[in-house]
Design an enzyme around this catalytic site. Structure first.
Site, PDB file in Angstrom:
ATOM      1  N   LYS B  78      54.477  30.782  16.436  1.00 15.35           N
ATOM      2  CA  LYS B  78      54.499  32.195  16.853  1.00 15.35           C
ATOM      3  C   LYS B  78      55.706  32.891  16.235  1.00 15.35           C
ATOM      4  O   LYS B  78      56.809  32.322  16.209  1.00 15.35           O
ATOM      5  CB  LYS B  78      54.559  32.259  18.383  1.00 15.35           C
ATOM      6  CG  LYS B  78      54.393  33.659  18.966  1.00 15.35           C
ATOM      7  CD  LYS B  78      54.428  33.612  20.506  1.00 15.35           C
ATOM      8  CE  LYS B  78      54.189  34.961  21.145  1.00 15.35           C
ATOM      9  NZ  LYS B  78      54.234  34.912  22.620  1.00 15.35           N
ATOM     10  N   SER B 153      50.317  37.318  24.780  1.00 14.00           N
ATOM     11  CA  SER B 153      50.805  37.795  23.503  1.00 14.00           C
ATOM     12  C   SER B 153      50.659  36.805  22.344  1.00 14.00           C
ATOM     13  O   SER B 153      50.693  37.215  21.187  1.00 14.00           O
ATOM     14  CB  SER B 153      52.276  38.195  23.630  1.00 14.00           C
ATOM     15  OG  SER B 153      53.089  37.065  23.875  1.00 14.00           O
ATOM     16  N   SER B 177      51.419  34.343  28.369  1.00 14.05           N
ATOM     17  CA  SER B 177      51.190  34.558  26.929  1.00 14.05           C
ATOM     18  C   SER B 177      50.757  33.337  26.136  1.00 14.05           C
ATOM     19  O   SER B 177      50.387  33.474  24.969  1.00 14.05           O
ATOM     20  CB  SER B 177      52.438  35.156  26.280  1.00 14.05           C
ATOM     21  OG  SER B 177      52.540  36.528  26.595  1.00 14.05           O
TER      22      SER B 177
END
Lengths: 114, 500
Positions: B78, B153, B177
């Site tokens: 990420k 997210s 997330s």
């Protein structure tokens, strides 16, 4: 240059979310909002506080505010000097250094004092 | 028999010389690149760096060295997790072009175990969102239906694992997330206990809630990744010095059945879930756990409806403080043509942050401001104590809590974007684990009428990730929901022979 100071706000019961409040908060947050953004933000903040006000229904004034998870060991490391990031590496991502002498070893910003 | 494309099977084949790390990395780079125009899962695909690293691993293998338990395993990271010299933006314009001078501890540990970072994945800017539509670069899309969001997210990480661009990915989870995108994309995602995994090098959103964890196709690969990243780190003062179990070995040694496992079903999670398809899939999964020998009983988490309000106050307060560092001075975007430093900071921040980030900074600044602190921030921290107490009390009675990860399946792009409160609502069942600091896994447990994945959330006691992983592993050995793949992944999968 004198920095503008936000008006202190004291009485939560009397909170009215309006443009003046949003503008004060934006100043504290170092955000410059457009007119449209301020209008939208005023409506958003009002709705969020309405949601958050429901916490009063379950709040226990006798409860301790959360300060961190208990029950695990979280030791701090020894307080010993260690090498830190070399200056050149720390400056590698710095903006506004075009034209600065390579060995200046400092960040550059616009005027702090008039 | 492990799936050919699982991380542990890749590592085994690389270590035993059946395939080269270079061929594995090439195959995955091909898949990642092919899917990128349609899914936007990556912020960058680091082909050159990944190939160079694979070459080093193959050279080490040729010298008779063992690169480690993740030898040659491609991993997507990420883009709010720092990778030395590899641009890391948190999908924010304010960090455009930022090349971190160091790697996060998790990245160092994965690389030390032989993993290869193939790219950085897309996210809602600074992790603020539940759809990856708040990315400052471009939205990511759901591999099951490109008109729908992958969740967020960590939507890019979930989509990347879903299409087989990488068998493993790292995400971060502040209010759901990792688990929510895992649910919406049909993969397995783990949020570890607060402090289990070092946050050093994670771009901070809300420091008392943030935790890094893995995405994988199944519980065993998630366990393999957790084994590599878990454990104390002196560079993160919140990192816990608690013994780390060998999770993968424990799963492999565990019986197939769940006799003795006590499962709690929080009634509020099912009551608040209005989607019949989601409820039915979760109820069927619970029946499977019962068939596997687990005892199931109802428990109560009455504060569930207040989780989002509590979370919004605390997370935005911490965000407003953490994001104060983006001021155009040391790194990141700086506005042009300003006269003095205050103007420069305000202009840089206003140009660099997106709308959702500004909303959160504003709420957070407000709840921390003089006069409002007690009424909002302190009250939320008291309620947080109550939520933690309530969660731990439920986990005193049972070993794990089970329910839906998300109240909805993947929604359409734009559907929840205009009204942020409808976006926040999808975190209803996930924020509790962050507020309480406990570990939780999301694993696929079925599909809705449109074929969209449904996620089962399994929550465990602090530092008992193994209990949640065991329940998911037993479920995955008894069912094949986790093996279901979208057509996009099948269509793009290179032939097996091209690897070796």
């Amino acid at each position: 240059m004198a920095e503008p100071v936000a008006e202190p706000v004291t009485d939560p019961a009397s909170v009215t979310v309006d443009r003046a409040l949003v503008d004060r908060v934006a100043l504290l947050a170092r955000l410059r909002l457009t007119d449209d953004e301020s209008t939208a933000m005023t409506a958003h903040l009002a709705r969020m506080l309405e949601l958050v006000d429901h916490l009063a229904e379950v709040d226990d004034p006798a409860a301790s505010p959360y300060t961190g998870p208990a029950g695990a060991t979280r030791p701090l490391r020894e307080d010993e000097p260690r090498p830190s990031l070399p200056v050149a590496e720390a400056l590698r991502n710095a903006p506004g250094l075009a034209g600065a002498p390579e060995d200046e070893g400092a960040f550059r910003v616009p005027a702090v004092l008039e | 028999m492990a799936d050919e494309s699982s991380a542990r099977e890749i590592a085994r084949r690389v270590r035993e010389g059946e395939v080269t790390a270079a061929s594995v990395i090439d195959a995955h780079l091909t898949r990642a690149t092919a899917a990128q125009p349609r899914l936007g899962a990556f912020t960058i695909i680091a082909a050159e760096a990944a190939r160079a690293r694979a070459g080093e691993l193959d050279a080490a293998l040729a010298r008779g060295e063992d690169p480690g338990p993740l030898a040659g395993v491609p991993i997507a990271v990420k883009d709010n997790i720092c990778t030395r010299g590899m641009v890391t933006t948190a999908a924010s314009r304010i960090l455009a072009g930022f090349a971190p001078p160091y790697s996060a501890t998790v990245v160092e540990r994965l690389e030390a175990a032989g993993a290869v970072v193939i790219g950085k994945t897309n996210l809602d800017e600074f992790g603020m969102g539940s759809s990856t539509e708040n990315s400052g670069l471009h939205p990511a899309r759901n591999p099951w239906d490109e008109a729908r969001v992958p969740g967020g997210s960590s939507g890019g990480s979930a989509a990347a694992v879903c299409v087989g661009a990488a068998p493993l990915a790292l995400g971060s989870d502040t209010g759901g997330s990792i688990r929510q995108p895992a649910s919406l994309c049909g993969v397995t995602g783990l949020k570890p206990t607060y402090g289990r995994v070092s946050r050093f090098g994670l771009i901070a959103f809300a420091s008392s809630l943030d935790q890094i964890g893995p995405f994988a196709r199944d519980a065993r690969d998630a366990a393999l990744a957790l084994d590599a990243i878990a454990g104390h780190d002196g560079r993160d003062a919140t990192s816990a010095d608690e013994p780390v179990e060998a999770h993968l070995a424990a799963l492999e040694a565990a019986p197939e059945r769940l006799e003795g496992m006590r499962v709690g079903l929080p009634r509020e999670h099912l009551d608040l879930c209005r989607d019949d398809g989601v409820r039915a899939a979760v109820e069927a999964a619970v029946a499977t756990l019962r068939d596997l020998g687990a005892t199931v009983r109802e428990v109560s988490l009455p504060l569930t409806p207040h989780g989002i309000a509590c979370y919004q106050v605390i997370s935005t307060a911490e965000a407003s403080s953490n994001l104060a560092r983006y001021d155009g001075v040391h790194y990141g975007h700086r506005a042009e043509g300003t006269e003095n430093i205050v103007e420069m900071m305000s202009a840089s921040r206003s140009e660099g942050f997106g709308a959702e980030v500004k909303r959160r900074i504003m709420l957070g600044t407000f709840v921390l401001s003089s006069g409002y602190y007690d009424a909002y921030y302190l009250r939320a921290q008291r309620v947080r104590s109550l939520i933690r107490r309530e969660t731990l009390a439920a986990l005193d009675e049972v070993d794990v809590l089970v329910g839906p990860t998300s109240p909805v399946t993947a929604f359409r792009l734009g559907e929840r974007l205009t009204d942020p409160l409808t976006m926040y609502a999808v975190d209803a069942f996930t924020v509790g684990a962050n507020l309480a600091g406990v570990p939780a896994v999301s694993a696929p447990c079925g599909a809705d009428a449109d074929g969209l994945p449904i996620g089962l959330q399994v929550t465990a006691r602090p530092f008992r990730e193994i209990d949640a992983l065991r329940v998911v592993d037993a479920f995955q050995r008894a069912t094949d929901h986790h093996a279901r793949r979208p057509a996009l992944a099948d269509g793009r999968a290179p032939k097996e022979g091209s690897r070796g």
